[in-house]
Design a protein around this motif. Structure first.
Motif, PDB file in Angstrom:
ATOM      1  N   LYS A 179      -9.219 -10.313  18.004  1.00  0.00           N
ATOM      2  CA  LYS A 179     -10.013 -10.919  19.080  1.00  0.00           C
ATOM      3  C   LYS A 179      -9.193 -11.947  19.854  1.00  0.00           C
ATOM      4  CE  LYS A 179     -14.569 -10.196  17.023  1.00  0.00           C
ATOM      5  NZ  LYS A 179     -15.755 -10.823  16.433  1.00  0.00           N
ATOM      6  N   ARG A 180      -8.375 -12.747  19.139  1.00  0.00           N
ATOM      7  CA  ARG A 180      -7.516 -13.725  19.815  1.00  0.00           C
ATOM      8  C   ARG A 180      -6.512 -13.011  20.720  1.00  0.00           C
ATOM      9  NH1 ARG A 180      -7.463 -16.216  14.794  1.00  0.00           N
ATOM     10  NH2 ARG A 180      -5.426 -15.328  14.306  1.00  0.00           N
ATOM     11  N   VAL A 181      -5.885 -11.960  20.191  1.00  0.00           N
ATOM     12  CA  VAL A 181      -4.897 -11.213  20.976  1.00  0.00           C
ATOM     13  C   VAL A 181      -5.562 -10.619  22.217  1.00  0.00           C
ATOM     14  CG1 VAL A 181      -3.456  -9.137  20.985  1.00  0.00           C
ATOM     15  CG2 VAL A 181      -3.346 -10.722  19.052  1.00  0.00           C
ATOM     16  N   ALA A 182      -6.734 -10.040  22.037  1.00  0.00           N
ATOM     17  CA  ALA A 182      -7.441  -9.446  23.178  1.00  0.00           C
ATOM     18  C   ALA A 182      -7.781 -10.504  24.230  1.00  0.00           C
ATOM     19  CB  ALA A 182      -8.713  -8.750  22.708  1.00  0.00           C
ATOM     20  N   ARG A 183      -8.256 -11.678  23.777  1.00  0.00           N
ATOM     21  CA  ARG A 183      -8.576 -12.759  24.726  1.00  0.00           C
ATOM     22  C   ARG A 183      -7.325 -13.234  25.451  1.00  0.00           C
ATOM     23  NH1 ARG A 183     -12.020 -14.574  20.597  1.00  0.00           N
ATOM     24  NH2 ARG A 183     -10.445 -16.050  19.885  1.00  0.00           N
ATOM     25  N   GLU A 184      -6.224 -13.377  24.714  1.00  0.00           N
ATOM     26  CA  GLU A 184      -4.981 -13.840  25.326  1.00  0.00           C
ATOM     27  C   GLU A 184      -4.464 -12.839  26.356  1.00  0.00           C
ATOM     28  OE1 GLU A 184      -3.480 -16.293  21.369  1.00  0.00           O
ATOM     29  OE2 GLU A 184      -2.250 -14.652  22.123  1.00  0.00           O
ATOM     30  N   ILE A 185      -4.502 -11.558  26.004  1.00  0.00           N
ATOM     31  CA  ILE A 185      -4.035 -10.532  26.940  1.00  0.00           C
ATOM     32  C   ILE A 185      -4.923 -10.511  28.182  1.00  0.00           C
ATOM     33  CG2 ILE A 185      -3.779  -8.033  27.295  1.00  0.00           C
ATOM     34  CD1 ILE A 185      -2.912  -7.863  24.337  1.00  0.00           C
ATOM     35  N   LYS A 186      -6.211 -10.545  27.968  1.00  0.00           N
ATOM     36  CA  LYS A 186      -7.154 -10.517  29.090  1.00  0.00           C
ATOM     37  C   LYS A 186      -6.988 -11.754  29.970  1.00  0.00           C
ATOM     38  CE  LYS A 186     -12.056  -9.680  29.981  1.00  0.00           C
ATOM     39  NZ  LYS A 186     -13.364  -9.445  29.366  1.00  0.00           N
ATOM     40  N   SER A 187      -6.854 -12.913  29.332  1.00  0.00           N
ATOM     41  CA  SER A 187      -6.683 -14.158  30.081  1.00  0.00           C
ATOM     42  C   SER A 187      -5.369 -14.151  30.853  1.00  0.00           C
ATOM     43  CB  SER A 187      -6.726 -15.349  29.120  1.00  0.00           C
ATOM     44  OG  SER A 187      -6.474 -16.538  29.808  1.00  0.00           O
ATOM     45  N   GLY A 188      -4.309 -13.691  30.195  1.00  0.00           N
ATOM     46  CA  GLY A 188      -3.004 -13.632  30.866  1.00  0.00           C
ATOM     47  C   GLY A 188      -3.027 -12.701  32.061  1.00  0.00           C
ATOM     48  N   ALA A 189      -3.654 -11.534  31.893  1.00  0.00           N
ATOM     49  CA  ALA A 189      -3.737 -10.583  33.002  1.00  0.00           C
ATOM     50  C   ALA A 189      -4.547 -11.172  34.155  1.00  0.00           C
ATOM     51  CB  ALA A 189      -4.370  -9.267  32.531  1.00  0.00           C
ATOM     52  N   ALA A 190      -5.644 -11.837  33.818  1.00  0.00           N
ATOM     53  CA  ALA A 190      -6.486 -12.447  34.860  1.00  0.00           C
ATOM     54  C   ALA A 190      -5.737 -13.566  35.575  1.00  0.00           C
ATOM     55  CB  ALA A 190      -7.789 -12.969  34.250  1.00  0.00           C
ATOM     56  N   ASP A 191      -5.023 -14.407  34.804  1.00  0.00           N
ATOM     57  CA  ASP A 191      -4.259 -15.504  35.414  1.00  0.00           C
ATOM     58  C   ASP A 191      -3.169 -14.958  36.331  1.00  0.00           C
ATOM     59  OD1 ASP A 191      -4.288 -17.756  32.521  1.00  0.00           O
ATOM     60  OD2 ASP A 191      -5.802 -17.319  34.043  1.00  0.00           O
ATOM     61  N   PHE A 192      -2.477 -13.911  35.872  1.00  0.00           N
ATOM     62  CA  PHE A 192      -1.404 -13.310  36.663  1.00  0.00           C
ATOM     63  C   PHE A 192      -1.966 -12.750  37.974  1.00  0.00           C
ATOM     64  CE2 PHE A 192       2.491 -11.281  37.641  1.00  0.00           C
ATOM     65  CZ  PHE A 192       2.196  -9.986  38.066  1.00  0.00           C
ATOM     66  N   ALA A 193      -3.045 -11.982  37.855  1.00  0.00           N
ATOM     67  CA  ALA A 193      -3.649 -11.398  39.057  1.00  0.00           C
ATOM     68  C   ALA A 193      -4.154 -12.495  39.989  1.00  0.00           C
ATOM     69  CB  ALA A 193      -4.791 -10.457  38.670  1.00  0.00           C
ATOM     70  N   ASP A 194      -4.760 -13.552  39.442  1.00  0.00           N
ATOM     71  CA  ASP A 194      -5.272 -14.646  40.262  1.00  0.00           C
ATOM     72  C   ASP A 194      -4.137 -15.345  41.003  1.00  0.00           C
ATOM     73  OD1 ASP A 194      -6.431 -17.913  39.940  1.00  0.00           O
ATOM     74  OD2 ASP A 194      -7.444 -16.400  41.157  1.00  0.00           O
ATOM     75  N   GLU A 195      -3.017 -15.550  40.328  1.00  0.00           N
ATOM     76  CA  GLU A 195      -1.872 -16.208  40.973  1.00  0.00           C
ATOM     77  C   GLU A 195      -1.348 -15.363  42.136  1.00  0.00           C
ATOM     78  OE1 GLU A 195       1.299 -17.341  38.311  1.00  0.00           O
ATOM     79  OE2 GLU A 195       2.753 -17.264  39.929  1.00  0.00           O
ATOM     80  N   ILE A 196      -1.181 -14.060  41.901  1.00  0.00           N
ATOM     81  CA  ILE A 196      -0.678 -13.174  42.955  1.00  0.00           C
ATOM     82  C   ILE A 196      -1.677 -13.099  44.103  1.00  0.00           C
ATOM     83  CG2 ILE A 196      -0.005 -10.803  43.504  1.00  0.00           C
ATOM     84  CD1 ILE A 196       2.054 -12.394  41.825  1.00  0.00           C
ATOM     85  N   LEU A 197      -2.961 -12.987  43.776  1.00  0.00           N
ATOM     86  CA  LEU A 197      -3.979 -12.921  44.825  1.00  0.00           C
ATOM     87  C   LEU A 197      -4.042 -14.232  45.606  1.00  0.00           C
ATOM     88  CD1 LEU A 197      -6.786 -10.952  42.974  1.00  0.00           C
ATOM     89  CD2 LEU A 197      -5.310 -10.121  44.823  1.00  0.00           C
ATOM     90  N   GLY A 198      -3.798 -15.362  44.940  1.00  0.00           N
ATOM     91  CA  GLY A 198      -3.759 -16.653  45.640  1.00  0.00           C
ATOM     92  C   GLY A 198      -2.609 -16.705  46.627  1.00  0.00           C
ATOM     93  N   GLN A 199      -1.450 -16.200  46.175  1.00  0.00           N
ATOM     94  CA  GLN A 199      -0.298 -16.151  47.073  1.00  0.00           C
ATOM     95  C   GLN A 199      -0.584 -15.237  48.259  1.00  0.00           C
ATOM     96  OE1 GLN A 199       2.935 -14.891  44.587  1.00  0.00           O
ATOM     97  NE2 GLN A 199       3.031 -16.824  43.473  1.00  0.00           N
ATOM     98  N   LEU A 200      -1.197 -14.097  47.974  1.00  0.00           N
ATOM     99  CA  LEU A 200      -1.547 -13.159  49.036  1.00  0.00           C
ATOM    100  C   LEU A 200      -2.538 -13.790  50.007  1.00  0.00           C
ATOM    101  CD1 LEU A 200      -1.642 -10.395  50.397  1.00  0.00           C
ATOM    102  CD2 LEU A 200      -3.372  -9.735  48.723  1.00  0.00           C
ATOM    103  N   GLU A 201      -3.528 -14.501  49.468  1.00  0.00           N
ATOM    104  CA  GLU A 201      -4.525 -15.148  50.318  1.00  0.00           C
ATOM    105  C   GLU A 201      -3.866 -16.151  51.259  1.00  0.00           C
ATOM    106  OE1 GLU A 201      -7.298 -17.725  48.294  1.00  0.00           O
ATOM    107  OE2 GLU A 201      -8.872 -17.161  49.700  1.00  0.00           O
ATOM    108  N   ALA A 202      -2.943 -16.929  50.713  1.00  0.00           N
ATOM    109  CA  ALA A 202      -2.242 -17.916  51.535  1.00  0.00           C
ATOM    110  C   ALA A 202      -1.432 -17.224  52.626  1.00  0.00           C
ATOM    111  CB  ALA A 202      -1.332 -18.780  50.661  1.00  0.00           C
ATOM    112  N   SER A 203      -0.767 -16.137  52.254  1.00  0.00           N
ATOM    113  CA  SER A 203       0.034 -15.392  53.224  1.00  0.00           C
ATOM    114  C   SER A 203      -0.852 -14.790  54.319  1.00  0.00           C
ATOM    115  CB  SER A 203       0.811 -14.284  52.503  1.00  0.00           C
ATOM    116  OG  SER A 203       1.519 -13.498  53.420  1.00  0.00           O
TER     117      SER A 203
END
Length: 154
Positions: free
Chosen positions: A109-133
């Motif tokens: 469960k910890r691994v699944a949460r970490e993977i899910k959180s990491g993927a969400a954080d990564f996508a959010d960061e890229i989408l934030g950069q895209l939004e700014a652009s």
């Protein structure tokens, strides 16, 4: 300063605007050829910055990573359950198996949460950069259109 790509997008939008304004009107509605409109959409889509295409890919990639994390967690949970079932027949080992299974389940469960959180954080960061652009591009486009309208007025 307006880039060549931004100027092409503005030109395509201006052409589409001219087409709409100069099209045949019936009962206050504009009649346009579906093929012509689809051609304009394709033309504008090809002129969009690569970041837009990357955002679409990132969204799909994020969903894939989340799906894989959930599958991995389910696989680990299934293995843990099988391990518990196998060990339940033995008295002392039963207690140890339950503890081990609980650890495995908690870890899964910890691994699944970490993977899910990491993927969400990564996508959010890229989408934030895209939004700014895109915001910057939209600002430039707005200023350019304003300048065009002002130069038409003069």
């Amino acid at each position: 300063m307006i880039t060549s790509m931004e100027l092409k997008v503005l030109n395509a939008l201006d052409d589409l605007e001219d087409l709409i304004q100069n099209s045949k009107k019936v009962l206050g509605k504009v009649l346009l050829s579906e093929e012509v409109l689809l051609d304009y959409i394709d033309r504008i889509r090809t002129l969009l910055p690569e970041e837009v295409h990357q955002a679409k890919w990132l969204s799909k990639e994020r969903e894939r990573l989340i799906r894989e994390a959930q599958q991995e967690a389910e696989r680990m949970l299934s293995e843990a359950r099988e391990e518990v079932k196998r060990l339940t027949d033995e008295s002392e080992l039963t207690r140890q198996a339950k503890e081990s299974a609980e650890e495995i389940i908690a870890q899964a469960k910890r691994v699944a949460r970490e993977i899910k959180s990491g993927a969400a954080d990564f996508a959010d960061e890229i989408l934030g950069q895209l939004e700014a652009s895109l915001n910057k591009s939209m600002s430039i486009i707005g200023k350019a259109r304003e300048e065009l309208h002002q130069s038409k007025s003069n």
